[in-house]
Motif scaffolding. Sequence first.
Motif, PDB file in Angstrom:
ATOM      1  N   PHE A 103       6.503   6.671  -9.074  1.00  0.00           N
ATOM      2  CA  PHE A 103       5.964   5.151  -7.678  1.00  0.00           C
ATOM      3  C   PHE A 103       4.804   5.666  -9.244  1.00  0.00           C
ATOM      4  CE2 PHE A 103       8.563   6.927  -4.402  1.00  0.00           C
ATOM      5  CZ  PHE A 103       8.857   5.808  -3.975  1.00  0.00           C
ATOM      6  N   VAL A 104       4.290   4.750  -9.544  1.00  0.00           N
ATOM      7  CA  VAL A 104       2.873   4.597  -9.943  1.00  0.00           C
ATOM      8  C   VAL A 104       2.224   3.684  -8.881  1.00  0.00           C
ATOM      9  CG1 VAL A 104       1.604   3.384 -12.210  1.00  0.00           C
ATOM     10  CG2 VAL A 104       3.136   4.614 -12.259  1.00  0.00           C
ATOM     11  N   ILE A 105       0.911   4.244  -8.530  1.00  0.00           N
ATOM     12  CA  ILE A 105       0.237   3.855  -7.672  1.00  0.00           C
ATOM     13  C   ILE A 105      -1.134   3.150  -8.352  1.00  0.00           C
ATOM     14  CG2 ILE A 105      -1.019   4.452  -5.594  1.00  0.00           C
ATOM     15  CD1 ILE A 105       1.614   6.155  -4.732  1.00  0.00           C
ATOM     16  N   ASP A 106      -1.467   2.173  -8.198  1.00  0.00           N
ATOM     17  CA  ASP A 106      -3.201   1.744  -9.200  1.00  0.00           C
ATOM     18  C   ASP A 106      -4.277   2.713  -8.414  1.00  0.00           C
ATOM     19  OD1 ASP A 106      -3.419   0.401  -6.702  1.00  0.00           O
ATOM     20  OD2 ASP A 106      -2.802  -1.459  -7.378  1.00  0.00           O
ATOM     21  N   LYS A 107      -5.408   1.965  -9.284  1.00  0.00           N
ATOM     22  CA  LYS A 107      -6.100   2.720  -8.240  1.00  0.00           C
ATOM     23  C   LYS A 107      -7.124   2.057  -6.856  1.00  0.00           C
ATOM     24  CE  LYS A 107      -8.409   3.181 -13.075  1.00  0.00           C
ATOM     25  NZ  LYS A 107      -8.679   2.686 -14.023  1.00  0.00           N
ATOM     26  N   GLU A 108      -6.155   1.140  -6.425  1.00  0.00           N
ATOM     27  CA  GLU A 108      -6.863   0.564  -5.162  1.00  0.00           C
ATOM     28  C   GLU A 108      -6.252   1.114  -3.867  1.00  0.00           C
ATOM     29  OE1 GLU A 108      -6.238  -1.747  -7.602  1.00  0.00           O
ATOM     30  OE2 GLU A 108      -8.350  -1.218  -7.820  1.00  0.00           O
ATOM     31  N   GLY A 109      -4.626   2.204  -4.650  1.00  0.00           N
ATOM     32  CA  GLY A 109      -3.742   2.462  -3.659  1.00  0.00           C
ATOM     33  C   GLY A 109      -2.652   1.723  -3.219  1.00  0.00           C
TER      34      GLY A 109
ATOM     35  N   LYS B 282      -8.015   6.348  -9.544  1.00  0.00           N
ATOM     36  CA  LYS B 282      -7.538   6.447 -10.452  1.00  0.00           C
ATOM     37  C   LYS B 282      -6.262   6.142 -10.238  1.00  0.00           C
ATOM     38  CE  LYS B 282      -9.632  10.918 -11.603  1.00  0.00           C
ATOM     39  NZ  LYS B 282     -10.215  11.004 -13.058  1.00  0.00           N
ATOM     40  N   ASN B 283      -5.058   6.615 -11.336  1.00  0.00           N
ATOM     41  CA  ASN B 283      -3.868   5.916 -11.665  1.00  0.00           C
ATOM     42  C   ASN B 283      -3.048   7.578 -10.446  1.00  0.00           C
ATOM     43  OD1 ASN B 283      -4.086   3.075 -12.452  1.00  0.00           O
ATOM     44  ND2 ASN B 283      -4.395   4.240 -14.236  1.00  0.00           N
ATOM     45  N   VAL B 284      -1.829   6.880 -10.363  1.00  0.00           N
ATOM     46  CA  VAL B 284      -1.401   7.796  -9.221  1.00  0.00           C
ATOM     47  C   VAL B 284       0.109   7.698  -9.914  1.00  0.00           C
ATOM     48  CG1 VAL B 284      -0.150   9.846  -7.827  1.00  0.00           C
ATOM     49  CG2 VAL B 284      -2.957   9.214  -7.938  1.00  0.00           C
TER      50      VAL B 284
ATOM     51  N   ARG C  74      -0.178   2.353 -19.854  1.00  0.00           N
ATOM     52  CA  ARG C  74      -0.953   2.195 -21.209  1.00  0.00           C
ATOM     53  C   ARG C  74      -0.837   0.466 -21.004  1.00  0.00           C
ATOM     54  NH1 ARG C  74       2.019   6.054 -25.224  1.00  0.00           N
ATOM     55  NH2 ARG C  74       0.109   7.454 -25.231  1.00  0.00           N
ATOM     56  N   GLU C  75       0.365  -0.374 -20.880  1.00  0.00           N
ATOM     57  CA  GLU C  75      -0.158  -1.786 -20.770  1.00  0.00           C
ATOM     58  C   GLU C  75      -0.131  -2.247 -19.729  1.00  0.00           C
ATOM     59  OE1 GLU C  75       4.167  -2.364 -22.568  1.00  0.00           O
ATOM     60  OE2 GLU C  75       3.428  -1.222 -24.435  1.00  0.00           O
ATOM     61  N   GLU C  76      -0.025  -2.469 -18.448  1.00  0.00           N
ATOM     62  CA  GLU C  76      -0.307  -2.545 -17.170  1.00  0.00           C
ATOM     63  C   GLU C  76      -1.115  -3.031 -17.037  1.00  0.00           C
ATOM     64  OE1 GLU C  76       2.133  -5.369 -16.622  1.00  0.00           O
ATOM     65  OE2 GLU C  76       3.501  -4.747 -18.353  1.00  0.00           O
ATOM     66  N   LEU C  77      -1.812  -1.233 -16.104  1.00  0.00           N
ATOM     67  CA  LEU C  77      -3.074  -0.765 -15.660  1.00  0.00           C
ATOM     68  C   LEU C  77      -3.650  -0.597 -17.105  1.00  0.00           C
ATOM     69  CD1 LEU C  77      -1.051   1.772 -13.091  1.00  0.00           C
ATOM     70  CD2 LEU C  77      -1.372  -0.760 -13.186  1.00  0.00           C
TER      71      LEU C  77
ATOM     72  N   ALA D  22       0.723  -1.021   0.219  1.00  0.00           N
ATOM     73  CA  ALA D  22      -0.167   0.042   0.703  1.00  0.00           C
ATOM     74  C   ALA D  22       0.580   1.237  -0.057  1.00  0.00           C
ATOM     75  CB  ALA D  22      -1.169   0.058   1.685  1.00  0.00           C
ATOM     76  N   ALA D  23       0.745   2.195  -0.673  1.00  0.00           N
ATOM     77  CA  ALA D  23       1.350   3.596  -0.542  1.00  0.00           C
ATOM     78  C   ALA D  23       1.016   4.364   0.421  1.00  0.00           C
ATOM     79  CB  ALA D  23       0.917   4.230  -2.145  1.00  0.00           C
TER      80      ALA D  23
END
Length: 155
Positions: free
Chosen positions: A123-129, A30-32, A152-155, A8-9
């Motif tokens: 850091f790329v943080i996904d929609k779930e944090g 959202k992605n961050v 584009r490719e992973e999320l 978790a971020a």
Amino acid sequence: MAAAVGQAAPDFTLMASNQQQISLADFRGKNVVLYFYPKDMTPGCTTEACDFRDYHPEFSKLDTVVLGISPDDVKSHDKFTAKHELPFPLLADTDHSIAEAYGVWVLKKMYGREYMGIERTTFVIDKEGNIAKVWPKVKVKGHVQEVLQFIREEL
């Protein structure tokens, strides 16, 4: 210890260049892209910020928010944002507590002098944090395109 993929971020609330408080939790769903950089108005940091600016519409299409963090204060961020027309907030981590939480406040060396500072890291943080990807010791050239491709490719 650096924040790692799958964790978790670490959450935070900081003052931003647009004079409002921003929390990571505000962007759940959202992605961050959270990028740490050493200092406003320096050549590498300016190039990186302008690259994120130039690709900002692409990130927006992918439901992704860009946030920059440095130890500079809000006044410095306001000048940097205005000068380079940055469409995303820069966050003031003046006590470097968030940089420490993410493991990017490190001992650096320049011209034989040692000091503590930010290690340029994204850091790329996904929609779930959760942290989906980390780029430590970022080299600026081509970095933003690499981040965009990952989203584009992973999320």
